[in-house]
Write an enzyme that holds these catalytic residues in place. Structure first.
Site, short mmCIF file in Angstrom:
data_model
loop_
_atom_site.label_atom_id
_atom_site.label_comp_id
_atom_site.label_asym_id
_atom_site.label_seq_id
_atom_site.Cartn_x
_atom_site.Cartn_y
_atom_site.Cartn_z
N VAL A 138 0.81 -1.23 0.00
CA VAL A 138 0.00 0.00 0.00
C VAL A 138 0.85 1.28 0.00
O VAL A 138 0.31 2.36 -0.22
CB VAL A 138 -0.96 -0.05 1.23
CG1 VAL A 138 -0.21 0.27 2.51
CG2 VAL A 138 -2.17 0.82 1.04
N SER A 155 3.05 2.27 -2.11
CA SER A 155 3.55 2.74 -3.41
C SER A 155 2.70 2.21 -4.56
O SER A 155 1.96 1.22 -4.40
CB SER A 155 5.01 2.26 -3.58
OG SER A 155 5.53 2.63 -4.82
N TYR A 213 11.94 -13.28 -11.01
CA TYR A 213 10.69 -12.54 -11.18
C TYR A 213 9.70 -13.27 -12.10
O TYR A 213 8.57 -13.56 -11.67
CB TYR A 213 10.96 -11.12 -11.70
CG TYR A 213 9.69 -10.30 -11.79
CD1 TYR A 213 9.16 -9.69 -10.65
CD2 TYR A 213 8.99 -10.15 -12.99
CE1 TYR A 213 7.98 -8.95 -10.70
CE2 TYR A 213 7.82 -9.42 -13.05
CZ TYR A 213 7.32 -8.82 -11.91
OH TYR A 213 6.14 -8.10 -11.96
N1 NAD Z 1 4.76 -1.67 -12.41
C1 NAD Z 1 4.78 -2.61 -13.33
O1 NAD Z 1 5.25 -2.40 -14.48
C2 NAD Z 1 4.19 -3.96 -13.04
C3 NAD Z 1 3.92 -4.82 -14.12
C4 NAD Z 1 3.40 -6.08 -13.86
C5 NAD Z 1 3.15 -6.46 -12.54
N2 NAD Z 1 3.44 -5.61 -11.51
C6 NAD Z 1 3.19 -6.09 -10.15
O2 NAD Z 1 2.39 -5.15 -9.46
C7 NAD Z 1 2.63 -5.26 -8.06
C8 NAD Z 1 2.79 -3.88 -7.46
O3 NAD Z 1 3.93 -3.28 -8.03
P1 NAD Z 1 4.07 -1.71 -8.23
O4 NAD Z 1 4.27 -1.49 -9.66
O5 NAD Z 1 3.00 -0.99 -7.52
O6 NAD Z 1 5.51 -1.53 -7.52
P2 NAD Z 1 5.96 -0.60 -6.31
O7 NAD Z 1 7.42 -0.86 -6.15
O8 NAD Z 1 5.49 0.78 -6.54
O9 NAD Z 1 5.16 -1.18 -5.04
C9 NAD Z 1 5.46 -2.42 -4.44
C10 NAD Z 1 5.15 -2.30 -2.95
O10 NAD Z 1 5.35 -3.59 -2.34
C11 NAD Z 1 5.95 -3.38 -1.08
N3 NAD Z 1 6.68 -4.55 -0.62
C12 NAD Z 1 7.84 -5.06 -1.15
N4 NAD Z 1 8.28 -6.09 -0.41
C13 NAD Z 1 7.39 -6.26 0.60
C14 NAD Z 1 7.32 -7.16 1.72
N5 NAD Z 1 8.28 -8.06 1.93
N6 NAD Z 1 6.26 -7.07 2.55
C15 NAD Z 1 5.32 -6.12 2.37
N7 NAD Z 1 5.34 -5.22 1.35
C16 NAD Z 1 6.38 -5.28 0.49
C17 NAD Z 1 6.91 -2.21 -1.33
O11 NAD Z 1 7.36 -1.60 -0.12
C18 NAD Z 1 6.09 -1.31 -2.23
O12 NAD Z 1 5.33 -0.39 -1.47
C19 NAD Z 1 3.85 -6.17 -7.91
O13 NAD Z 1 3.43 -7.46 -7.51
C20 NAD Z 1 4.45 -6.21 -9.31
O14 NAD Z 1 5.13 -7.40 -9.57
C21 NAD Z 1 3.93 -4.36 -11.73
#
Ligand code: NAD
Length: 264
Positions: free
Chosen positions: A12, A14, A156
């Site tokens: 939550v 980010s 990943y």
């Molecule tokens: N952004 C993209 O291009 C993209 C594409 C496909 C999938 N995703 C997926 O979307 C999801 C969210 O990613 P995002 O883009 O918002 O990235 P982001 O880096 O903005 O947010 C990820 C959040 O997860 C939290 N987090 C990481 N490790 C943690 C842990 N051990 N315990 C609790 N919280 C933890 C971080 O502190 C961060 O707030 C992820 O699962 C990512 O794989 C993102």
């Protein structure tokens, strides 16, 4: 659609998790946000927690109330920290949290796993994905890497392959199915969040730019959050074990090209 529902959102602090929590609160839900990092803003109730270990997951499970309507598993990492950590957070922690909360999610509730297009290779890797998806708890990292011959740089995509397979298995897992708890996934294409900067470092700008060029722009968290929240809602009551791509048409473009569907 979400008025009065208790919705738990991981990640939550980010990006996609932050926007999902904001929108859910805006739609009248009681949001409980979880993250290892303290958010700079406050949305509903915040619980600091780390899903990378069993102890961290247990702490979160114990702190959450009964009667949860939906669990949005959004937290994730890019793979830059190595395969063992990436698998622990993106898959084993997510699964342990979902299973740990099964009794606290109300009958007819919903679990949403944020996966990725990066996991679509599961069809070529079914044996590995299904065997790993069935492992319980947090397997010992070095044994896991060895048993499944996991290259460090593929943590990943493999984490998301297993997650997509587990989503289908979990929809029929008795602990969820017996209480009509639906389990679905949402797979974003590239989305402008801090993780995308790390993907650019791991995959290279060219790969990310070529995906973005296919659909005209990168997604934003606001493009993904409503899809996650649809799956939380009763409007999705007959959607189960599914993966919804929220990618601006990227998957369609890749599939049309790969299968030659546009040729007459
Ligand atoms: N952004 C993209 O291009 C993209 C594409 C496909 C999938 N995703 C997926 O979307 C999801 C969210 O990613 P995002 O883009 O918002 O990235 P982001 O880096 O903005 O947010 C990820 C959040 O997860 C939290 N987090 C990481 N490790 C943690 C842990 N051990 N315990 C609790 N919280 C933890 C971080 O502190 C961060 O707030 C992820 O699962 C990512 O794989 C993102």
């Amino acid at each position: 659609m979400l008025f009065g529902k208790i919705i738990v959102v991981t990640g939550v602090a980010s990006g996609i998790g932050q926007r999902t929590a904001e929108l859910a609160a805006h739609m009248g839900a009681d949001v409980i946000g979880i993250d290892v990092v303290k958010p700079s803003h406050s949305i509903g109730t915040f619980l600091q927690g780390d899903i990378s270990t069993q102890a961290g997951v247990d702490e979160i499970v114990n702190a959450l109330p009964d009667g949860i309507d939906a669990l949005c598993n959004v937290a994730g990492v890019s793979g830059a920290g190595g395969a063992a950590l990436t698998l622990a957070i993106n898959f084993f922690g997510l699964k342990a949290l979902s299973e740990g909360l099964a009794n606290k999610i109300r009958t007819g509730g919903s679990i949403i796993n944020v996966a990725s297009m990066a996991g679509y290779g599961w069809r070529e890797n079914t044996q590995r994905a299904s065997a790993m998806a069935k492992l319980s708890g947090f397997p010992e990292p070095s044994k896991l890497m060895e048993d499944f011959a996991i290259p460090n740089e593929l943590g990943y995509p493999i984490s998301k392959e297993i997650l997509l397979v587990w989503t289908m298995l979990a929809a029929h897992q008795p602990m969820f199915k017996s209480r009509n708890i639906r389990v679905n996934a949402v797979s974003p294409g590239p989305v402008e969040t801090p993780i995308l900067t790390q993907f650019r470092q791991v995959l290279g700008d060219q790969r990310v730019n070529s995906d973005v060029d296919r659909v005209g722009r990168a997604g934003t968290p606001a493009d993904i959050a409503p899809v996650i929240l649809f799956l939380c809602s009763d409007a999705a009551r007959w959607v189960n074990g599914n993966n919804i791509a929220a990618d601006g048409g990227l998957e369609a473009s890749v599939t049309v090209e790969a299968l030659g569907l546009s040729k007459t």
